[in-house]
Write a protein that holds these residues in place. Structure first.
Motif, PDB file in Angstrom:
ATOM      1  N   GLY A  73       0.340   2.803 -14.814  1.00  0.00           N
ATOM      2  CA  GLY A  73       0.541   1.156 -15.081  1.00  0.00           C
ATOM      3  C   GLY A  73       1.230   0.753 -13.967  1.00  0.00           C
ATOM      4  O   GLY A  73       0.976  -0.410 -13.509  1.00  0.00           O
ATOM      5  N   GLU A  74       2.084   1.335 -13.148  1.00  0.00           N
ATOM      6  CA  GLU A  74       2.879   0.617 -12.390  1.00  0.00           C
ATOM      7  C   GLU A  74       1.855   0.686 -11.164  1.00  0.00           C
ATOM      8  O   GLU A  74       2.036  -0.277 -10.088  1.00  0.00           O
ATOM      9  CB  GLU A  74       4.082   1.411 -11.696  1.00  0.00           C
ATOM     10  N   ILE A  75       1.032   1.781 -10.900  1.00  0.00           N
ATOM     11  CA  ILE A  75       0.106   1.651  -9.772  1.00  0.00           C
ATOM     12  C   ILE A  75      -1.069   0.537 -10.004  1.00  0.00           C
ATOM     13  O   ILE A  75      -1.422   0.026  -8.987  1.00  0.00           O
ATOM     14  CB  ILE A  75      -0.762   2.966  -9.695  1.00  0.00           C
ATOM     15  N   ALA A  76      -1.428   0.346 -11.086  1.00  0.00           N
ATOM     16  CA  ALA A  76      -2.606  -0.695 -11.537  1.00  0.00           C
ATOM     17  C   ALA A  76      -1.792  -2.082 -11.310  1.00  0.00           C
ATOM     18  O   ALA A  76      -2.431  -2.717 -10.537  1.00  0.00           O
ATOM     19  CB  ALA A  76      -2.893  -0.695 -12.832  1.00  0.00           C
ATOM     20  N   LYS A  77      -0.663  -2.143 -11.312  1.00  0.00           N
ATOM     21  CA  LYS A  77       0.128  -3.531 -11.235  1.00  0.00           C
ATOM     22  C   LYS A  77       0.079  -3.673  -9.650  1.00  0.00           C
ATOM     23  O   LYS A  77       0.066  -4.866  -9.173  1.00  0.00           O
ATOM     24  CB  LYS A  77       1.644  -3.593 -11.806  1.00  0.00           C
ATOM     25  N   LEU A  78       0.806  -2.585  -8.994  1.00  0.00           N
ATOM     26  CA  LEU A  78       0.618  -2.819  -7.486  1.00  0.00           C
ATOM     27  C   LEU A  78      -0.601  -3.047  -6.945  1.00  0.00           C
ATOM     28  O   LEU A  78      -0.752  -3.677  -5.898  1.00  0.00           O
ATOM     29  CB  LEU A  78       1.596  -1.426  -7.041  1.00  0.00           C
ATOM     30  N   GLU A  79      -1.628  -2.258  -7.436  1.00  0.00           N
ATOM     31  CA  GLU A  79      -2.976  -2.491  -6.984  1.00  0.00           C
ATOM     32  C   GLU A  79      -3.469  -4.049  -7.147  1.00  0.00           C
ATOM     33  O   GLU A  79      -4.170  -4.709  -6.253  1.00  0.00           O
ATOM     34  CB  GLU A  79      -3.792  -1.375  -7.345  1.00  0.00           C
ATOM     35  N   GLN A 113      -1.373  -6.359  -7.365  1.00  0.00           N
ATOM     36  CA  GLN A 113      -0.695  -7.158  -6.514  1.00  0.00           C
ATOM     37  C   GLN A 113      -1.199  -7.367  -5.074  1.00  0.00           C
ATOM     38  O   GLN A 113      -1.386  -8.264  -4.459  1.00  0.00           O
ATOM     39  CB  GLN A 113       0.799  -6.917  -6.527  1.00  0.00           C
ATOM     40  N   MET A 114      -1.559  -6.305  -4.802  1.00  0.00           N
ATOM     41  CA  MET A 114      -2.200  -6.024  -3.198  1.00  0.00           C
ATOM     42  C   MET A 114      -3.480  -6.576  -3.173  1.00  0.00           C
ATOM     43  O   MET A 114      -3.774  -7.434  -2.240  1.00  0.00           O
ATOM     44  CB  MET A 114      -2.585  -4.480  -2.948  1.00  0.00           C
ATOM     45  N   SER A 115      -4.228  -6.726  -4.257  1.00  0.00           N
ATOM     46  CA  SER A 115      -5.684  -7.418  -4.303  1.00  0.00           C
ATOM     47  C   SER A 115      -5.596  -8.868  -4.080  1.00  0.00           C
ATOM     48  O   SER A 115      -6.117  -9.571  -3.491  1.00  0.00           O
ATOM     49  CB  SER A 115      -6.407  -7.136  -5.489  1.00  0.00           C
ATOM     50  N   ASN A 116      -4.196  -9.311  -4.967  1.00  0.00           N
ATOM     51  CA  ASN A 116      -3.919 -10.852  -5.160  1.00  0.00           C
ATOM     52  C   ASN A 116      -3.332 -11.299  -3.662  1.00  0.00           C
ATOM     53  O   ASN A 116      -3.795 -11.944  -3.126  1.00  0.00           O
ATOM     54  CB  ASN A 116      -2.784 -10.917  -6.010  1.00  0.00           C
ATOM     55  N   TYR A 117      -2.822 -10.243  -2.865  1.00  0.00           N
ATOM     56  CA  TYR A 117      -2.214 -10.739  -1.446  1.00  0.00           C
ATOM     57  C   TYR A 117      -3.404 -10.497  -0.601  1.00  0.00           C
ATOM     58  O   TYR A 117      -3.601 -11.658   0.256  1.00  0.00           O
ATOM     59  CB  TYR A 117      -1.419  -9.314  -0.960  1.00  0.00           C
ATOM     60  N   GLU A 144       0.983  -1.123   0.023  1.00  0.00           N
ATOM     61  CA  GLU A 144      -0.019  -0.061  -0.085  1.00  0.00           C
ATOM     62  C   GLU A 144       0.691   1.188   0.003  1.00  0.00           C
ATOM     63  O   GLU A 144       0.514   2.219  -0.660  1.00  0.00           O
ATOM     64  CB  GLU A 144      -0.844   0.083   1.211  1.00  0.00           C
ATOM     65  N   ASP A 145       2.033   1.177   0.873  1.00  0.00           N
ATOM     66  CA  ASP A 145       2.891   2.382   0.728  1.00  0.00           C
ATOM     67  C   ASP A 145       3.442   2.691  -0.624  1.00  0.00           C
ATOM     68  O   ASP A 145       3.492   3.872  -0.936  1.00  0.00           O
ATOM     69  CB  ASP A 145       4.002   2.004   1.710  1.00  0.00           C
ATOM     70  N   GLN A 146       3.847   1.550  -1.234  1.00  0.00           N
ATOM     71  CA  GLN A 146       4.435   1.522  -2.668  1.00  0.00           C
ATOM     72  C   GLN A 146       3.419   2.371  -3.489  1.00  0.00           C
ATOM     73  O   GLN A 146       3.586   3.014  -4.449  1.00  0.00           O
ATOM     74  CB  GLN A 146       4.956   0.337  -3.216  1.00  0.00           C
TER      75      GLN A 146
END
Length: 434
Positions: free
Chosen positions: A256-262, A264-268, A104-106
């Motif tokens: 794009g990086e935000i979507a990727k991180l989000e 990943q966060m959803s997957n986590y 989330e910080d990322q």
């Protein structure tokens, strides 16, 4: 007198009833031959269900992990959503206890970078607007200056024309004055005065030509300055627009990086919910294959099975290829379930005891591995209900009902080895519409 024992033993003088009984039995046999007989096909099968969600379901581990706690044992009944076992993480990529918060910080950091570039684009737009205004103002000033020089050029051209006229007039006067001086008609003083006037007119013309050439040179210089101004501002605007496009590219990259991180966060978050293996439906837990605490499960590995509680039972029967043309959808089948006593009269199914009526709903066109064709039978509505104690996989004997024929015909058919008559199922209009 004969003794009584002789009369009781020897019935020589009595009338025999054998002939009477023989005729009676013959008549009964002939009558029996004309009694109705129901042709049928005997099959075997098992209890099943029509719906996939009502079949026994495998319990699989959605993720690899280590078993930390069991919440059920073999034979337990569970509700949908009940916890069966608990897993712990074994992959190093997910062992960080603060993985979700750090992700989330990322995301927030990337959003801050995107906001910075959006603000930079706003500043760049303001710079572009200011440069465009300055360019228009500068070009407008140069246009006004060129217009002034054009007006000055026109005035100097008129002045040059006047100087030419004056020079021509002075030249004519000078030539006439010289002739008159040569002829002694005028004095030297008058001739010198006319000569001075001619020299002044010539100088005036030269000055007018110089001013005109200078004005034309200024016009050329201003035009060059105008072109240089356009080029200069074009370079500045192109540079700022390049910076703007770079910022836009950074924004898209950050998005794009935000979507990727989000993602990943959803997957986590979803993965954290997969640490608990839940029951997919109401049922009984059977065939648990893992034991103890600390065993490692692979991704998708089987844990056991869950048998649903609420099942709409059906029967799958297996038909010989020779009897396949005799079985059609809608045909009646009498079912005898294993464990339920039954008294069966093959030719008179309606008088049998312990049998349950069913109806064929489908006959598979593909032969099974045992060389037989499979047909599905469901409970016939309005008849004796099937027993609720039957279970999935229980054995079943089926009697497919065919035509009603006389007994003599059935005996004759079996003696000659002929197959049963082809059977046409009669369905009412409401069934056909359905």
């Amino acid at each position: 007198m004969k003794p009584k024992s002789f009369e009781n033993i020897y019935h020589v003088h009595r009338n025999s009833r054998v002939k009477r009984w023989f005729y009676i039995f013959m008549a009964l046999a002939i009558i029996t031959l004309f009694l109705p007989w129901t042709q049928n096909i005997k099959t075997t099968g098992t209890v099943t269900t029509l719906y996939q969600e009502q079949r026994p379901q495998m319990l699989n581990s959605p993720i690899p992990g280590r078993i930390t706690k069991w919440h059920v044992k073999n034979g337990d009944y569970v509700k949908k959503g009940d916890t069966i076992l608990q897993l712990s993480e074994i992959k190093e990529d997910y062992m960080d206890p603060l993985l979700l918060s750090r992700t989330e910080d990322q995301v927030e950091a990337k959003k801050g970078v995107r906001d910075f570039y959006e603000a930079k684009i706003g500043t760049t737009d303001a710079q572009l607007e200011a440069l465009n205004s300055a360019r228009e103002l500068k070009l407008q000033q140069l246009k006004v200056k060129i217009q002034q020089l054009n007006n000055k050029l026109a005035a100097e051209e008129a002045e040059l024309k006047a100087a030419n006229n004056e020079l021509n007039l002075s030249g004519d006067q000078y030539e006439r004055q010289q002739k008159m001086y040569d002829e002694g008609l005028v004095s030297l003083t008058q001739f010198q005065q006319r000569s001075v006037s001619y020299q002044n007119a010539l100088a005036k013309k030269t000055a007018a030509e110089n001013k005109l050439a200078q004005t034309r040179q200024e016009i050329i210089t201003v035009n060059i300055e105008q072109n240089a101004t356009v080029q200069d501002y074009t370079e500045k605007l192109s540079k700022i627009q390049g910076e703007r496009f770079t910022s836009m590219g950074q924004i898209e990259s950050s998005t794009g990086e935000i979507a990727k991180l989000e993602s990943q966060m959803s997957n986590y978050k979803i993965r954290q919910g997969l640490y608990y293996v839940l029951a997919s439906q109401d049922g009984q837990i059977v065939q648990l294959s893992k034991s103890g605490i600390g065993e490692i499960l692979k991704d998708g590995e089987s844990i056991g099975s869950i048998v649903p509680l609420n099942v709409d039972y059906a029967v799958e029967i297996y038909i010989k290829p020779v009897d396949l043309p005799l079985v059609k959808p809608g045909q009646r089948v009498m079912c005898i379930f294993d464990g339920f006593p039954a008294i069966v009269f093959s030719g008179w199914p309606n008088t049998s005891y312990g049998v349950f009526a069913g109806k064929v709903i489908a006959v598979e066109s593909n032969i099974t591995t045992n060389g037989l064709f499979k047909a599905l039978v469901v409970e016939e509505k309005g008849k004796k209900p099937w027993p609720p104690q039957i279970k999935m996989g229980a054995g079943v004997q089926g009697i497919a009902i065919l035509n009603d024929v006389p007994i003599w015909y059935e005996l004759w058919r079996n003696i000659n080895g002929f197959p049963a008559d082809y059977y046409t199922v009669k369905t009412d209009k409401s069934t056909q519409k359905k």
